[in-house]
Design an enzyme around this catalytic site. Structure first.
Site, PDB file in Angstrom:
ATOM      1  N   LYS A   1       0.842  -1.212   0.200  1.00 35.61           N
ATOM      2  CA  LYS A   1       0.086   0.133   0.041  1.00 35.61           C
ATOM      3  C   LYS A   1       0.992   1.247  -0.041  1.00 35.61           C
ATOM      4  CE  LYS A   1      -3.345   2.239   2.892  1.00 35.61           C
ATOM      5  NZ  LYS A   1      -4.468   2.559   1.983  1.00 35.61           N
TER       6      LYS A   1
ATOM      7  N   THR B   1      -2.708   6.857   0.017  1.00 34.46           N
ATOM      8  CA  THR B   1      -3.865   6.727   0.948  1.00 34.46           C
ATOM      9  C   THR B   1      -4.922   7.861   0.397  1.00 34.46           C
ATOM     10  OG1 THR B   1      -4.755   6.916   3.019  1.00 34.46           O
ATOM     11  CG2 THR B   1      -3.081   8.298   2.697  1.00 34.46           C
TER      12      THR B   1
ATOM     13  N   GLU C   1      -3.360   0.934  -3.664  1.00 33.22           N
ATOM     14  CA  GLU C   1      -4.139   0.512  -2.256  1.00 33.22           C
ATOM     15  C   GLU C   1      -3.914  -0.845  -2.047  1.00 33.22           C
ATOM     16  OE1 GLU C   1      -5.479   2.635   0.069  1.00 33.22           O
ATOM     17  OE2 GLU C   1      -6.202   4.403  -0.830  1.00 33.22           O
TER      18      GLU C   1
END
Length: 110
Positions: free
Chosen positions: A20, A23, A73
């Site tokens: 990831k 954000t 993500e």
């Protein structure tokens, strides 16, 4: 300006592994800048687990989210859209914060 950032515990391993790398946040949580180092804690327990370095902050519309956003993500696009709607119901204007992990001291990585 944010001085720390939180993530749901379910995202901790994805962040630590580098799976990831972005954000998506609302405007209130977008006040960071490239080069800024932020401590990262879990949302649920406010437990620190790493520091991140902000690479860039880019506005993005919910309706313009792509498979690339989802991959960054570590989700599918339908999963990403569902998660964003759970966190920010009905919000169209988002901000993509691209980051890398710079410190995990004292954190046991499995």
């Amino acid at each position: 300006m944010l001085t720390k950032i939180t993530f749901f515990e379910r995202f901790e391993q994805d962040i630590l592994s580098g799976a990831k790398t972005i954000t998506l946040r609302n405007e209130a949580e977008s006040h960071v800048f490239a080069g800024q180092i932020l401590p990262v804690s879990t949302f649920e327990a406010d437990r620190w687990f790493c520091d991140i370095k902000v690479i860039e902050v880019v506005p993005v519309l919910f309706s313009a989210l792509t498979e690339q956003h989802a991959a960054q993500e570590n989700m599918t696009l339908p999963e990403l859209r569902r998660v964003i709607q759970e966190i920010y119901p009905g919000l169209e204007q988002l901000f993509q914060i691209h980051f890398c992990v710079v410190n995990t001291r004292a954190h046991p990585i499995n």
